[in-house]
Design an enzyme around this catalytic site. Structure first.
Site, PDB file in Angstrom:
ATOM      1  CG  PHE A 119      11.144  49.333  54.102  1.00  0.00           C
ATOM      2  CD1 PHE A 119      10.625  50.705  53.445  1.00  0.00           C
ATOM      3  CD2 PHE A 119      11.641  48.359  53.561  1.00  0.00           C
ATOM      4  CE1 PHE A 119      11.102  50.547  52.293  1.00  0.00           C
ATOM      5  CE2 PHE A 119      11.774  48.376  52.295  1.00  0.00           C
ATOM      6  CZ  PHE A 119      11.509  49.585  51.364  1.00  0.00           C
ATOM      7  CE  LYS A 120      14.544  52.521  50.814  1.00  0.00           C
ATOM      8  NZ  LYS A 120      13.369  53.202  50.886  1.00  0.00           N
ATOM      9  CG  ASP A 121      16.994  50.372  59.926  1.00  0.00           C
ATOM     10  OD1 ASP A 121      17.989  50.959  59.442  1.00  0.00           O
ATOM     11  OD2 ASP A 121      16.097  50.849  60.730  1.00  0.00           O
TER      12      ASP A 121
END
Ligand SMILES: *Cc1c(COP(=O)(O)O)cnc(C)c1O
Length: 435
Positions: free
Chosen positions: A106-108
């Site tokens: 999700f850090k993308d």
């Protein structure tokens, strides 16, 4: 927007200064001076608005006027190039899948958004002489997302420290095969050693000229775009169950993601309750019970992206509730779960619905189930923060099933690893000065 330091001992700064510095000179986290709720029309009509436009509405006040509307739109369009599907798991329980980006973490989104903002400011200053170096320590997931997000961004170099032999093969390939402006330093030591070196470097006056900044959720440009997820989830839920109360459960480590969710609530998104679900690193669940915030060294678990003993962003959450624990308790709970419970939940979800959750998502599911006991008619969403393939061994062992390797992962597995081995802070310094 101006930002102030939560340690209240530093000057207010612009968005640009906040993103370039990462952390204030008094070591405080930056926080926006003002939070204005969105026009009620935007929330009422959210199901008719594109994701890009929702994101623009949500983040505009925090970035303007420093980045023009046209440039902000373009940064958002380049950031949001994949989906955020809401998937039904059980009656009244959904998961928001945040792993469809290039590194399947999700850090993308935060990494891509921050990279493009930094790139934007560099372009404005025509400054190859102002090169910024993003220095980041990773236990696995952050590094890949940051490396990928910043790949090819002009005027920004990325240096990633990771513990040798302690990240998965897939994660190592994601860190070490990109080349270009990304360098991987392979540290003989643990994640805590990597983290200590990075912290030391930020405080080291002899490295001032290297323009070091951080790319973890302490940085406002990585933290704030995470608000988008909650809007995207709500948009999809509104089409399904417009009348129900909504509970979000967020698998939490450094508490950046859940803090962004509470920001979305402050902007007017009708969320009833948040659950911060943690593994046995339970500093916040303990705080909610005792009122005492007592950070401890982190303990290793199967949901290792949440192995954080001193969650940096919790201070931002307290600020949002004016440091009033009783106010906080009205919309926020936090529960902790063991690895045994996590594996049990992974099996339960798989057996009931065929859904494969990774250990982080499963911790989120457990927290949601617990909160739904208090409010059985609510609609619950837990966030799935990583694709199960990122935690292949645990998932395949626990569920006794095979996971197909997705295309974006297959691609990196064939590439050649390139890293520089270091074993001390002096090695890091020598490397940074030698470039
Ligand atoms: C980083 C991470 C988390 C924790 O997010 P925070 O914002 O630090 O609370 C949860 N799951 C995965 C897979 C992560 O990579």
């Amino acid at each position: 927007m101006k930002y102030y330091s939560l340690n209240k001992n530093a000057a207010d700064v612009s968005f640009q200064q906040a993103i370039v510095q990462g952390i204030a000179p008094d070591r405080g986290l930056y926080f926006p001076k003002e939070i204005k709720p969105l026009d009620a029309e935007v929330i009422a009509n959210i199901h008719k608005i594109s994701n890009e436009n929702i994101a623009f509405q949500a983040i505009h006040q925090f970035i303007s006027p420093e980045i023009s509307d046209a440039s902000l739109k373009s940064i958002i369009n380049q950031t949001l190039t994949f989906d955020f599907p809401l998937v039904k798991v059980e009656k009244n329980i959904y998961t928001l899948e945040l792993f469809h980006g290039p590194t399947m973490a999700f850090k993308d989104v935060g990494a891509r958004f921050m990279a493009r903002c930094l790139g934007h400011f560099n372009k404005q200053e025509h400054a190859t002489s102002h090169n910024v170096t993003v220095l980041v320590a990773t236990s696995g997931d952050t590094g890949g997302a940051v490396a990928n997000g910043f790949l090819g961004v002009k005027g920004v170099n990325v240096v990633i420290l990771y513990p040798s032999g302690k990240v998965s093969d897939i994660q190592e390939k994601q860190l070490t095969t990109l080349g270009s402006n990304i360098t991987a330093l392979e540290v003989s030591g643990t994640f805590d050693d990597c983290q200590d070196m990075v912290k030391k470097a930020f405080l080291d006056n002899s490295l001032k000229s290297e323009n070091l900044t951080s790319a973890n959720s302490i940085n406002v440009a990585r933290w704030l775009p995470q608000m988008f997820y909650f809007f995207f989830a709500y948009k999809q839920m509104k089409k399904l169950h417009p009348e129900k109360e909504i509970i979000f459960s967020v698998p939490s480590g450094n508490f950046g993601n859940i803090c962004a969710g509470i920001m979305a609530q402050k902007l007017g998104l009708p969320i009833n309750h948040f659950v911060a679900s943690t593994n046995i690193n339970d500093t916040v669940p303990k705080f909610m019970a005792s009122g005492k915030f007592e950070p401890i060294p982190s303990k290793a678990t199967i949901s290792n992206a949440m192995d954080v003993g001193n969650p940096s962003n919790f201070i931002r959450i307290q600020e949002l509730f004016k440091n009033d624990v009783n106010e906080l308790k009205k919309t926020f709970s936090s529960y902790s779960f063991s690895d045994e419970q996590t594996k049990f939940a992974m099996k339960e979800i798989f057996e009931k619905s065929g859904y494969v959750a990774d250990p982080h998502g499963a911790v989120g599911y457990l927290g949601l189930k617990k909160e739904l006991e208090n409010n059985p008619n609510a609609l619950g969403v837990f966030l799935e923060t990583a694709h199960p393939v990122k935690f292949l061994d645990v998932v395949e062992d626990t569920l006794q099933t095979k996971i197909e390797i997705p295309e974006q992962i297959k691609k990196v597995l064939h590439q050649e690893k390139e890293s520089i081995k270091i074993s001390s802070y002096e090695d890091l310094k020598t490397y940074l000065k030698s470039r």
